[in-house]
Design a protein around this motif. Structure first.
Motif, PDB file in Angstrom:
ATOM      1  N   ARG A  92       0.821  -1.201   0.000  1.00  0.00           N
ATOM      2  CA  ARG A  92       0.000   0.000   0.000  1.00  0.00           C
ATOM      3  C   ARG A  92       0.861   1.260   0.000  1.00  0.00           C
ATOM      4  N   LYS A  93       1.928   1.252   0.748  1.00  0.00           N
ATOM      5  CA  LYS A  93       2.824   2.407   0.816  1.00  0.00           C
ATOM      6  C   LYS A  93       3.395   2.729  -0.563  1.00  0.00           C
ATOM      7  N   VAL A  94       3.840   1.702  -1.275  1.00  0.00           N
ATOM      8  CA  VAL A  94       4.401   1.904  -2.615  1.00  0.00           C
ATOM      9  C   VAL A  94       3.317   2.410  -3.566  1.00  0.00           C
ATOM     10  N   ARG A  95       2.152   1.781  -3.489  1.00  0.00           N
ATOM     11  CA  ARG A  95       1.057   2.167  -4.398  1.00  0.00           C
ATOM     12  C   ARG A  95       0.640   3.618  -4.180  1.00  0.00           C
ATOM     13  N   ILE A  96       0.484   4.030  -2.938  1.00  0.00           N
ATOM     14  CA  ILE A  96       0.054   5.390  -2.644  1.00  0.00           C
ATOM     15  C   ILE A  96       1.104   6.407  -3.077  1.00  0.00           C
ATOM     16  N   ALA A  97       2.379   6.060  -2.906  1.00  0.00           N
ATOM     17  CA  ALA A  97       3.446   6.971  -3.343  1.00  0.00           C
ATOM     18  C   ALA A  97       3.389   7.172  -4.847  1.00  0.00           C
ATOM     19  N   ARG A  98       3.151   6.104  -5.583  1.00  0.00           N
ATOM     20  CA  ARG A  98       3.047   6.205  -7.033  1.00  0.00           C
ATOM     21  C   ARG A  98       1.792   6.988  -7.430  1.00  0.00           C
ATOM     22  N   LEU A  99       0.707   6.726  -6.726  1.00  0.00           N
ATOM     23  CA  LEU A  99      -0.532   7.432  -6.992  1.00  0.00           C
ATOM     24  C   LEU A  99      -0.347   8.941  -6.825  1.00  0.00           C
ATOM     25  N   ASP A 100       0.334   9.328  -5.768  1.00  0.00           N
ATOM     26  CA  ASP A 100       0.569  10.751  -5.511  1.00  0.00           C
ATOM     27  C   ASP A 100       1.455  11.373  -6.583  1.00  0.00           C
ATOM     28  N   THR A 101       2.404  10.601  -7.089  1.00  0.00           N
ATOM     29  CA  THR A 101       3.286  11.121  -8.139  1.00  0.00           C
ATOM     30  C   THR A 101       2.512  11.362  -9.432  1.00  0.00           C
ATOM     31  N   VAL A 102       1.645  10.424  -9.775  1.00  0.00           N
ATOM     32  CA  VAL A 102       0.810  10.616 -10.960  1.00  0.00           C
ATOM     33  C   VAL A 102      -0.077  11.843 -10.776  1.00  0.00           C
ATOM     34  N   LYS A 103      -0.688  11.942  -9.625  1.00  0.00           N
ATOM     35  CA  LYS A 103      -1.556  13.080  -9.335  1.00  0.00           C
ATOM     36  C   LYS A 103      -0.782  14.395  -9.395  1.00  0.00           C
ATOM     37  N   GLY A 104       0.464  14.383  -8.913  1.00  0.00           N
ATOM     38  CA  GLY A 104       1.291  15.584  -8.966  1.00  0.00           C
ATOM     39  C   GLY A 104       1.560  16.042 -10.382  1.00  0.00           C
ATOM     40  N   ASN A 105       1.749  15.094 -11.290  1.00  0.00           N
ATOM     41  CA  ASN A 105       1.962  15.470 -12.689  1.00  0.00           C
ATOM     42  C   ASN A 105       0.672  15.976 -13.323  1.00  0.00           C
ATOM     43  N   PHE A 106      -0.451  15.418 -12.901  1.00  0.00           N
ATOM     44  CA  PHE A 106      -1.727  15.927 -13.396  1.00  0.00           C
ATOM     45  C   PHE A 106      -1.923  17.375 -12.948  1.00  0.00           C
ATOM     46  N   THR A 107      -1.699  17.657 -11.678  1.00  0.00           N
ATOM     47  CA  THR A 107      -1.910  19.023 -11.184  1.00  0.00           C
ATOM     48  C   THR A 107      -0.915  19.995 -11.815  1.00  0.00           C
ATOM     49  N   ALA A 534       3.690  22.423 -18.607  1.00  0.00           N
ATOM     50  CA  ALA A 534       2.816  21.246 -18.574  1.00  0.00           C
ATOM     51  C   ALA A 534       3.605  20.031 -19.073  1.00  0.00           C
ATOM     52  N   HIS A 535       3.082  19.342 -20.082  1.00  0.00           N
ATOM     53  CA  HIS A 535       3.764  18.217 -20.719  1.00  0.00           C
ATOM     54  C   HIS A 535       3.607  18.358 -22.221  1.00  0.00           C
ATOM     55  N   ALA A 536       4.612  17.916 -22.959  1.00  0.00           N
ATOM     56  CA  ALA A 536       4.640  18.123 -24.408  1.00  0.00           C
ATOM     57  C   ALA A 536       4.842  16.812 -25.152  1.00  0.00           C
ATOM     58  N   GLY A 537       4.206  16.710 -26.307  1.00  0.00           N
ATOM     59  CA  GLY A 537       4.481  15.592 -27.188  1.00  0.00           C
ATOM     60  C   GLY A 537       5.892  15.671 -27.731  1.00  0.00           C
ATOM     61  N   LEU A 538       6.363  14.541 -28.265  1.00  0.00           N
ATOM     62  CA  LEU A 538       7.727  14.456 -28.781  1.00  0.00           C
ATOM     63  C   LEU A 538       7.686  14.316 -30.296  1.00  0.00           C
ATOM     64  N   ASN A 539       8.503  15.104 -30.978  1.00  0.00           N
ATOM     65  CA  ASN A 539       8.574  15.013 -32.437  1.00  0.00           C
ATOM     66  C   ASN A 539       9.276  13.749 -32.909  1.00  0.00           C
ATOM     67  N   ASP A 540      10.156  13.204 -32.083  1.00  0.00           N
ATOM     68  CA  ASP A 540      10.896  12.003 -32.473  1.00  0.00           C
ATOM     69  C   ASP A 540      11.399  11.311 -31.212  1.00  0.00           C
ATOM     70  N   CYS A 541      10.770  10.220 -30.840  1.00  0.00           N
ATOM     71  CA  CYS A 541      11.186   9.503 -29.629  1.00  0.00           C
ATOM     72  C   CYS A 541      12.211   8.423 -29.929  1.00  0.00           C
ATOM     73  N   THR A 542      12.845   8.497 -31.100  1.00  0.00           N
ATOM     74  CA  THR A 542      13.896   7.536 -31.434  1.00  0.00           C
ATOM     75  C   THR A 542      15.287   8.145 -31.297  1.00  0.00           C
ATOM     76  N   VAL A 543      15.366   9.369 -30.795  1.00  0.00           N
ATOM     77  CA  VAL A 543      16.664  10.024 -30.591  1.00  0.00           C
ATOM     78  C   VAL A 543      16.852  10.289 -29.106  1.00  0.00           C
ATOM     79  N   ASP A 544      18.105  10.486 -28.712  1.00  0.00           N
ATOM     80  CA  ASP A 544      18.414  10.592 -27.288  1.00  0.00           C
ATOM     81  C   ASP A 544      17.866  11.861 -26.646  1.00  0.00           C
ATOM     82  N   ASP A 545      17.868  12.957 -27.357  1.00  0.00           N
ATOM     83  CA  ASP A 545      17.365  14.215 -26.818  1.00  0.00           C
ATOM     84  C   ASP A 545      16.207  14.665 -27.696  1.00  0.00           C
ATOM     85  N   PRO A 546      15.027  14.097 -27.480  1.00  0.00           N
ATOM     86  CA  PRO A 546      13.925  14.316 -28.437  1.00  0.00           C
ATOM     87  C   PRO A 546      13.412  15.747 -28.440  1.00  0.00           C
ATOM     88  N   PRO A 547      13.246  16.324 -29.613  1.00  0.00           N
ATOM     89  CA  PRO A 547      12.635  17.666 -29.699  1.00  0.00           C
ATOM     90  C   PRO A 547      11.170  17.604 -29.300  1.00  0.00           C
TER      91      PRO A 547
END
Length: 592
Positions: A92-107, A534-547
């Motif tokens: 439960r401790k691990v699950r709640i920590a992950r849940l809070d992290t997801v929620k943090g990215n949403f907020t 916020a969060h952005a889509g990636l133009n190319d996820c096959t390169v190391d530093d994606p634009p």
């Protein structure tokens, strides 16, 4: 005074006759003169604006007889969700920590939208610009309403409702409106927010009705097929309409859940009738296509020809048509067997011609591919194009759901292999993210497929015939993992389909390894997509530093982050035995 009494009686009869004639006329125009609603069911909350424009646009081709919502059959839908055991304190401790992290990215994403683009459709995650690609009705806000409630962000939910109250669906920032996108994001978003919040906020249903009344006008064509790319302003002026010659099946065939739920909540059969006419056409022509059981990507809605074209897929442009078949069966409470039949008949050619096994170094997985059929070549000789789309990653969840709902236990193994296929696509990706479209080497025998380095090299060379370099150089230059022959589209635009199927399979099987894999996916995606705003889509996820793209589609908060959250939430939250999720991950309450 008998004369006076006689006059009163006569006048009364005249008035009643006029009322009857008016009522008959009004119903013949597609209206409803009395709310024929059982006392035990709630009626539609009236719009504050009694002169709401779309409700009064006259129908040029009125419906004379409505298809009625079928009565659900109690207990006809089996238990879908796994019975999860009690978790330990450490789990439960691990699950709640992950849940809070997801929620943090949403907020984080929500605050970026709220600060820079409140009331607009989207926020640009790099520049902070406000953008309106979906009509200008606050698409991100409406799409994220149920996520806010599910994640316990009630204050933000209440703030958003004030903006919902202001939405004006009589003006639009676009000349041409996508009816499908409007249905799944706006109508689905409002209905789901109403359902998950316990139906305590009438404004949500009122606004959903306004959207439904608007979209219903798109069905006012000679054959009642909707215009999928709809000239909003022309329709508002009463310009004659006709359905299109070349219509994507996903766009015309994926309106069922939202319109059905609207009918269930309002007791107004018009909306169910509208989509049922479409599905009856799909039903009547299912065996007439060039790949019987499936429908081509494009159909002619004007002439009602749903079988002529030659291309077949469950990827982009067709996907949610198939996804909605088992879900509509569930939402109707098993009251119609039509959707069972449509799904089971479609699964036959899917398993025979669409699903393929890619040649890998040890992974026994499946992907959905594409097929072209001219109707003359024997089905046994059809060639499956080994093209794997991120969009088609929904298939694992669909097949898992169908396996449970329709008692097809053998299909659960197919579902696992489809989910594992997309997980393989992530795990072999250069960044740990599956690109938009990849091509692989298809195994000739799905039951006996061994790694063949020479064959892989041969197909890589075939994919790049104009490149004179060695095959090793081609693999290195194109950043191809073993088994991948080409990357048609290297983008990652925050898509949810892979995590969607992981979520559905996890809720159905209880396989804890799926939650672990989901966490790896989440950390990887966030690492590469987060911005200051916020969060952005990636133009190319096959390169190391994606634009990064200056775009964050509303489905990032409506779907992708919601699915990640629900994987780590208590399984009773949005239980698959209580809700049906539309293709935008909006949970619609089941009636049974």
């Amino acid at each position: 005074m008998p004369f006076v009494k006689s006059k009163i009686v006569s006048l009364t009869l005249i008035i009643l006759g006029l009322v009857f004639l008016f009522s008959f006329y009004h119903r013949s125009q597609g209206g409803s003169y009395f709310p024929l609603i059982p006392a035990t069911k709630p009626s539609v909350p009236p719009s504050e604006n009694s002169d709401y424009v779309w409700a009064h646009v006259p129908q040029s081709y009125p419906v004379r007889e409505l298809s009625r919502l079928p009565q659900s059959i109690p207990k006809s839908i089996p238990i879908i969700q796994h019975s999860f055991p009690h978790e330990s304190r450490e789990e439960r401790k691990v699950r709640i920590a992950r849940l809070d992290t997801v929620k943090g990215n949403f907020t984080h994403a929500w605050q970026g939208y709220k600060t820079h683009a409140w009331g607009s459709d989207e926020v640009a995650p790099l520049s902070g610009r406000a953008q309106n690609p979906f009509g200008g009705w606050a698409a991100t806000l409406v799409d994220a309403l149920d996520s806010l409630w599910i994640m316990g962000l009630k204050d933000e939910f209440e703030d958003a409702l004030q903006q919902v109250e202001k939405l004006d669906f009589t003006s639009c920032s676009l000349e041409e409106l996508n009816v499908f996108e409007t249905t799944i994001r706006y109508l689905g978003g409002l209905l789901a927010a109403y359902d998950v919040s316990g139906q305590k906020y009438p404004v949500l249903l009122r606004k959903a009705v306004e959207v439904g009344q608007m979209l219903y006008v798109a069905f006012d064509t000679p054959n009642r097929m909707p215009i999928t790319r709809w000239r909003f302003h022309d329709a508002l002026k009463g310009v004659p309409q006709e359905a299109g010659d070349g219509v994507l099946v996903a766009e015309i065939g994926s309106l069922t859940l939202e319109f059905t739920r609207l009918s269930q909540l309002t007791n107004d059969d018009r909306y169910f009738d509208a989509i049922q006419r479409i599905m009856n056409e799909f039903d009547s022509q299912q065996d007439q296509t060039k790949l019987p059981g499936m429908w081509p990507v494009v159909v002619n809605a004007r002439t009602l020809n749903f079988h002529e074209y030659s291309g077949f897929t469950i990827g982009g442009m067709a996907d949610s048509l198939y996804e909605y078949l088992p879900k509509q069966h569930i939402l109707l409470g098993g009251g119609s067997q039509q959707y069972r039949k449509l799904y089971r008949d479609a699964m036959v050619p899917m398993k025979e011609h669409i699903f393929f096994r890619p040649m890998t170094k040890g992974a026994d997985v499946l992907f959905p591919g594409d097929v072209s059929s001219d109707g003359q070549t024997p089905l046994s000789e059809l060639h499956t194009e080994a093209k794997a789309q991120h969009l088609s990653c929904f298939a694992g969840g669909m097949v898992a759901l169908g396996a449970k709902v329709f008692d097809l236990p053998e299909d659960l193994d197919v579902a696992r292999k489809l989910v594992n296929g997309c997980l393989w696509g992530y795990e072999t990706g250069r960044l740990g993210i599956m690109p938009e479209i990849i091509r692989t080497v298809a195994c000739e025998d799905t039951h006996n497929c061994v790694w063949d380095e020479d064959r892989w090299h041969h197909e890589v060379n075939q994919a790049f015939p104009d490149d004179n370099g060695s095959v090793e150089d081609k693999i290195k230059t194109r950043r191809l993992a073993p088994g991948i022959t080409k990357i048609d589209d290297g983008r990652y635009i925050l898509r949810p389909e892979a995590i969607e199927s992981v979520f559905v399979l996890y809720r159905i099987t209880g396989d804890r390894s799926l939650a672990e894999k989901a966490w790896v996916m989440f950390e990887t995606i966030v690492k590469h997509t987060i911005t200051d705003i916020a969060h952005a889509g990636l133009n190319d996820c096959t390169v190391d530093d994606p634009p990064k793209q200056d775009r964050m589609e509303s489905f990032w908060m409506a779907e992708t982050l919601k699915y990640f959250y629900l994987i780590f939430a208590d399984p009773h939250i949005v239980s698959l035995d209580e809700y049906v999720l539309n293709t935008e991950a909006h949970p619609l309450r089941r009636t049974v």
